[in-house]
Scaffold this active site. Structure first.
Site, PDB file in Angstrom:
ATOM      1  N   GLU A   1      -4.851  29.375  18.899  1.00 53.33           N
ATOM      2  CA  GLU A   1      -4.902  27.914  18.935  1.00 53.33           C
ATOM      3  C   GLU A   1      -5.068  27.423  20.371  1.00 53.33           C
ATOM      4  O   GLU A   1      -5.856  26.517  20.648  1.00 53.33           O
ATOM      5  CB  GLU A   1      -3.622  27.327  18.319  1.00 53.33           C
TER       6      GLU A   1
ATOM      7  N   THR B   1      -1.055  20.837   7.370  1.00 50.90           N
ATOM      8  CA  THR B   1      -1.808  19.597   7.600  1.00 50.90           C
ATOM      9  C   THR B   1      -3.280  19.911   7.825  1.00 50.90           C
ATOM     10  O   THR B   1      -4.168  19.204   7.326  1.00 50.90           O
ATOM     11  CB  THR B   1      -1.225  18.822   8.799  1.00 50.90           C
TER      12      THR B   1
END
Length: 219
Positions: free
Chosen positions: A103, A31
């Site tokens: 992340e 995505t």
């Protein structure tokens, strides 16, 4: 709409959260790759990006987006990333792509976390997707035993070395009713770098690609 079309719609929708002349935090995954394509269309209007993985860094550099080291950046106005699962409280499981530690670091620095997903990632209770845990290699067996004590079924992710040189244990059969508590418990195990629960630092905005278009949720 196909699943990929829903991902693309969510990725492009995240552009509106990107501030002019800012440095953007960019995550990892299918995505996010759509978001990077979108970001490239306004690369002249931003200073650049900080990346959470080597894969995203390579894609952004190939598209001409300047990539900065996080240590050289004071603040990030926004971090855009996907999730493997997200619940109604904006708690997430991330790390299917093995980039969870970077992340989590970039997310901690960012003022706003925008999560982009297709509608298959929304769940009521986290845990059907196996929870990734990044582990120092020599601690793998010890950490696995401790994860069993927490009720999980850890499986070594064969052939995967993280960007930090560590290994991944994927923990199956967890029904995660208290994500913040479990995030702390797993991170307290000696040898764990971090785990894929993003509950203490959840998403601020959720953009969901659906067959009817992109739906927006805020924390």
């Amino acid at each position: 709409m196909t699943q990929d079309e829903m991902k693309k719609a969510a990725g492009w929708a995240a552009l509106k959260y990107v501030e002019k002349d800012s440095i953007v935090g960019v995550g990892t995954g299918s995505t996010v790759n759509h978001f990077i394509d979108a970001l490239a269309t306004m690369k002249a209007d931003i200073e650049g990006a900080v990346s959470s993985s080597e894969a995203s860094t390579q894609k952004m550099k190939a598209l001409g987006i300047p990539v900065y080291d996080l240590n050289s950046v004071d603040k990030l106005s926004v971090y855009v990333d996907g999730a493997d699962e997200i619940n109604g409280h904006m708690d997430m499981i991330k790390g299917g792509g093995a980039a969870l530690t970077r992340e989590k670091i970039v997310a901690a620095v960012a003022e706003k976390f925008v999560c982009i997903v297709d509608n298959t990632k929304q769940v009521d209770i986290l845990g059907e997707f196996p929870l990734p845990v990044e582990v120092i290699p020599m601690a793998r067996s010890y950490v696995a035993r401790q994860l069993v004590k927490l009720g999980g079924d850890p499986v070594y992710r064969e052939g995967v070395i993280t960007d930090n040189g560590n290994v991944i244990l994927d923990v199956y059969n967890l029904k995660i009713l208290n994500p913040k508590e479990l995030e702390d418990k797993i991170n307290a195990i000696v040898g764990v770098v971090t785990n894929g629960l993003f509950a203490k630092r959840g998403a601020d905005v959720l953009l969901v690609g659906t067959p009817e278009g992109v739906k927006t949720f805020t924390a």
